[in-house]
Design a protein around this motif. Structure first.
Motif, PDB file in Angstrom:
ATOM      1  N   ASP A   8      89.524  34.346 -47.095  1.00 22.38           N
ATOM      2  CA  ASP A   8      90.935  34.147 -47.429  1.00 22.38           C
ATOM      3  C   ASP A   8      91.336  32.693 -47.190  1.00 22.38           C
ATOM      4  O   ASP A   8      90.706  32.008 -46.391  1.00 22.38           O
ATOM      5  CB  ASP A   8      91.768  35.058 -46.516  1.00 22.38           C
ATOM      6  N   ASP A   9      92.356  32.249 -47.872  1.00 20.94           N
ATOM      7  CA  ASP A   9      92.940  30.920 -47.650  1.00 20.94           C
ATOM      8  C   ASP A   9      91.867  29.845 -47.645  1.00 20.94           C
ATOM      9  O   ASP A   9      91.898  28.921 -46.826  1.00 20.94           O
ATOM     10  CB  ASP A   9      93.703  30.885 -46.310  1.00 20.94           C
TER      11      ASP A   9
ATOM     12  N   GLU B 106      95.002  32.402 -55.329  1.00 15.10           N
ATOM     13  CA  GLU B 106      96.180  33.076 -54.761  1.00 15.10           C
ATOM     14  C   GLU B 106      97.443  32.328 -55.136  1.00 15.10           C
ATOM     15  O   GLU B 106      97.403  31.117 -55.351  1.00 15.10           O
ATOM     16  CB  GLU B 106      96.137  33.007 -53.236  1.00 15.10           C
TER      17      GLU B 106
HETATM   18 MG    MG Z   1      95.658  34.075 -48.418  1.00 20.07          MG
END
Ligand code: MG
Ligand code: C2E
Ligand code: MG
Length: 579
Positions: A482-483, A539
Motif C-alpha cells: 500500500d501507499d 490509488e
Molecule cells: Mg493507500
C-alpha cells in the motif's frame, strides 16, 4: 414424732438430692468448660486463676503453671493492653458483661492470635472475678486482611494501587496545604511496553515491571509514595516541595535511572524509555483526582511529542488541547468494538483496460456515539500506538471475509476483498494462524482475500516476517504494498517478498498530470512493478486525465473517487454481478 422423723429424713433426702444435683450440675458445667472448644479462663485480681484445656492449647502451654497465677496482661498484645484494662475496670465497677470485641492475645512463643473476647463478671459472694471467653478468629482476620490488601495493593509489585494512591495523595495534599508546601504527582508510563510484552512474552514483561518498580523506589527521595496505577503506569507523590525546580531535578534523576542502564532479564538486555507527566498542587489541582488527571494529561503530551521525555502540566492542556482529545479518543475507541460502532465500507478497484470491477478495498469506519464520525487517519495511528489495532484488525478481517462469503452464498461472482493490515499485527507471532483460522471460520477460499501491507513492514526485512508472508501466501491470500513510494523500499527489498501488487500512493497520482516529477515517479513505479511481475494499481484517481495518463503508461488497475467512493455493503451489492 414419726412425722418429724419423716420430715427430718425427708429433709436429709432433699439436701442429699440437692447436693447430688448440685454436684451433677457442677460436673456438667465443669465438663462444658473443660470440653469447650473455646478458651475460657477466670481472672482474679489481675491474675489467671483458671484456664481450660482449649485455652492452654491456644496459648501453646503444656503446664498450667505457665499461665495460672500469672498476670493476665502478659498474655495481651501491647497495643491492646490499655483497652483491656479499661474494659476490666468498668466491668468490675458497673456492668456484668461486655459486648464481644476484637483483641490480640500473645502466645507463649510471642506470636499473636486474633480473638473475639467476651468478659463476664462472676462473684463467689466475697470476691469478684472475671470470666473471659475467647474465640480464635485469626482465620477470619487473615481473610479480611487479604481482601483489604487486595483492595489496596498491586499484587505484582506490592506497591499501593490506584485506590490507595488516591487516598494517600488526598492526605498528602491536606498536610502539605497546612505546612504551605507543594505536592507533586509524577505520572510515569513506559514507552512501547506492549511491544516488549509481545516480543518477549508476558512473564518477562511482568518481571520487567518489578525491576522498574525497584528502580523507581531506589531513586525517589525517602518519604515519596510510589504506586502502580495501571499496566505499565506508575505514579510518584513527592511531598514537602518548596519549588518546582526540586521536582524537575528528581524527575531527571528518575528518567536517567530508568533509561540509561539496561535491565537484564533471562540473558536479554532490555533498554526502556518512559514518558512522565507532572502536576503540582495547589496550582494544578487542589484535590487528589484533579492532580492525578492533570499529571495523566501531561503524560499524554509527553507521549505526543515523541515519548522519552517529561512534561509539566499547563492549564492550556485541558479542554481544547490535543492531549485531552487523545485521552477522550482512546477511551471511546476502547469501547467502540463492543458497542458495535465500527463497520466497513468498500471501495471498488477496476481493471483499466476492461473497466471491470476486479476487487474491493475494505476501509474501516467508526461512528462514535460520543464523537460522531472519526476518520481512520485519526484513530488508526492511535490504535497502533496502544496495541488495540491487533483486535481491531481481526475484527476487520473477520467482517470482510464473512461479508465476502455471504455474497458468494447469495450467488454473486466471487470477488477479492483487500484489507489494510498494520505492521503491528505482523509482530504478533501468530498472525498467520489468525488469517488461517478466520478463513476457516468464514469458509472463504484464501484467494478472495488480499492483505495490503505497508513498506515500513518490508523495511524491517526480517527473516521471520518474510517467513510469515510466505505462510500467508500459501493459503492463497494475495499480498500488496500500500501507499507505495512513500516509504523506503528499494528494488532489492521487494524481490525477497512474495507480492502480487503495488499500489502507487495517491500523492503521486494527485499531481500526475501537471507535476513532471510525480509523472516520472508514477511511470517508474509502473515499469518497476512490471519488471518484478507485479500488478500495479493507482490509488486516488479523481479525474479522466489521470485515468488517461495511467492507461497510457500501462498501469493495470485503478481505484478512486472517479470510479466510486467507498460504499456501504448494500450499495456494493447492487454493483456486483450475478453468476
Ligand atoms: Mg493507500
Ligand atoms: P489507504 O489504505 O491508502 O486507503 C485509501 C484512502 O484513500 C481511503 O481513506 C480512501 O477513502 C481514500 N480515497 C480513495 N479514493 C480516493 C480519491 O479518489 N481521492 C482521495 N482524496 N482519497 C481517496 P480512508 O478510508 O480515510 O483511510 C485512510 C487510511 O486509513 C487508509 O489508507 C489506511 O491506511 C487506513 N485504514 C483504513 N481502514 C483500515 C483498516 O481496516 N486497517 C488498517 N490497519 N488501516 C486502515
Ligand atoms: Mg489501503
Amino acid at each position: 414424732m414419726a412425722s418429724d422423723k419423716q420430715e427430718f429424713i425427708n429433709g436429709n433426702d432433699v439436701i442429699e438430692k440437692l447436693q447430688i444435683s448440685l454436684q451433677q450440675s457442677e460436673e456438667r458445667y465443669r465438663t462444658l468448660v473443660t470440653e469447650s472448644p473455646e478458651t475460657i479462663l477466670i481472672i482474679k485480681a489481675g491474675s489467671v486463676q483458671y484456664i481450660n484445656p482449649a485455652g492452654m492449647a491456644m496459648f501453646g502451654a503444656h503446664h498450667e503453671e505457665e499461665l495460672v497465677d500469672r498476670p493476665f496482661m502478659d498474655r495481651l498484645h501491647r497495643d491492646d493492653q490499655r483497652k483491656m484494662t479499661g474494659n476490666l475496670d468498668s466491668l468490675l465497677d458497673i456492668g456484668d458483661r461486655t459486648e464481644p470485641c476484637h483483641e490480640r492475645f500473645l502466645r507463649l512463643d510471642g506470636s499473636t492470635i486474633d480473638v473475639e473476647v467476651k468478659l463476664i463478671l462472676v462473684s463467689d459472694g466475697v470476691d469478684k472475678a472475671v470470666l473471659v471467653m475467647a474465640r480464635d478468629i485469626t482465620e477470619r482476620i487473615t481473610a479480611q486482611n487479604a481482601v483489604q490488601y487486595m483492595l489496596k495493593y498491586d499484587s505484582l509489585t506490592g506497591l499501593p494501587n490506584r485506590r490507595l494512591f488516591q487516598d494517600e495523595l488526598g492526605e498528602a495534599i491536606a498536610s502539605n496545604a497546612s505546612a504551605a508546601t507543594l505536592v507533586a504527582v509524577l505520572f510515569l508510563d513506559l514507552d512501547r511496553f506492549k511491544m516488549i510484552n509481545d516480543s518477549f512474552g508476558h512473564s518477562i514483561g511482568d518481571q520487567l515491571l518489578i525491576l522498574v518498580c525497584r528502580r523507581i523506589l531506589a531513586t525517589v527521595p525517602q518519604g515519596a509514595t510510589v504506586a502502580r496505577v495501571g499496566g505499565d503506569e506508575f505514579t510518584v507523590v513527592l511531598e514537602h516541595i518548596t519549588h518546582r525546580a526540586e521536582v524537575m531535578a528528581i524527575v531527571k534523576t528518575l528518567m536517567d535511572s530508568l533509561t540509561k542502564e539496561p535491565f537484564f532479564l533471562h540473558g536479554e538486555e532490555i533498554f526502556i524509555t518512559a514518558s512522565i507527566g507532572i502536576s503540582v498542587s495547589p496550582d494544578d489541582g487542589m484535590d487528589a483526582l484533579s492532580l492525578f488527571r492533570n499529571a495523566d494529561m501531561a503524560m499524554y503530551r509527553a507521549k505526543k511529542i515523541g515519548k522519552n521525555n517529561y512534561q509539566f502540566y499547563h492549564s492550556v492542556m485541558n479542554s481544547s488541547s490535543i492531549a485531552t482529545k487523545q485521552v477522550t479518543l482512546e477511551r471511546a475507541l476502547r469501547k467502540a468494538i463492543v458497542r458495535d460502532e465500527l463497520y466497513l465500507v468498500y471501495q471498488p478497484k477496476v481493471d483499466l483496460k476492461s473497466s471491470q470491477i476486479v476487487g474491493l478495498e475494505a476501509l474501516l469506519r467508526w461512528n462514535s456515539k460520543e464523537l460522531g464520525m472519526v476518520s481512520p487517519a485519526e484513530f488508526i495511528p492511535l490504535a497502533e500506538e496502544t496495541g488495540m489495532i491487533v483486535q481491531i484488525g481481526e475484527f476487520v478481517m473477520r467482517s470482510a471475509c464473512a461479508q465476502n462469503r455471504l455474497w458468494q452464498d447469495l450467488g454473486y461472482e466471487p470477488i477479492c476483498i483487500a484489507i489494510n493490515s498494520s505492521a503491528r499485527q505482523f509482530l504478533s507471532s501468530d498472525f498467520a494462524k489468525t488469517v488461517e483460522s478466520i478463513l476457516e471460520e468464514t469458509k472463504l477460499d484464501g484467494r478472495w482475500l488480499e492483505l495490503e501491507i505497508t513498506e515500513s513492514l518490508l523495511v524491517q526485512n526480517t527473516e521471520s516476517i518474510i517467513q510469515m508472508l510466505y505462510t500467508i501466501k500459501s493459503l492463497g491470500v494475495q499480498i500488496s504494498i500500500d501507499d507505495f513510494g512513500t516509504g523506503y523500499s528499494s528494488l532489492s527489498y521487494l524481490k525477497r517478498f512474495p507480492l502480487d501488487r503495488l499500489k502507487i500512493d495517491q500523492s503521486f497520482i494527485r499531481d500526475v498530470t501537471w507535476d513532471p516529477d510525480n509523472a516520472e515517479i508514477a511511470t517508474a513505479i509502473i515499469s518497476m512493478g512490471h519488471s518484478l511481475r507485479l500488478k500495479v494499481i493507482a490509488e486516488g484517481v479523481e479525474t479522466e486525465e489521470q485515468k488517461k495518463f495511467l492507461f497510457e503508461r500501462r498501469c493495470d488497475e485503478m481505484q478512486g473517487f472517479l470510479l466510486s467512493k467507498p460504499l456501504i455493503a448494500s450499495e456494493v451489492q447492487a454493483m456486483l454481478k450475478k453468476k
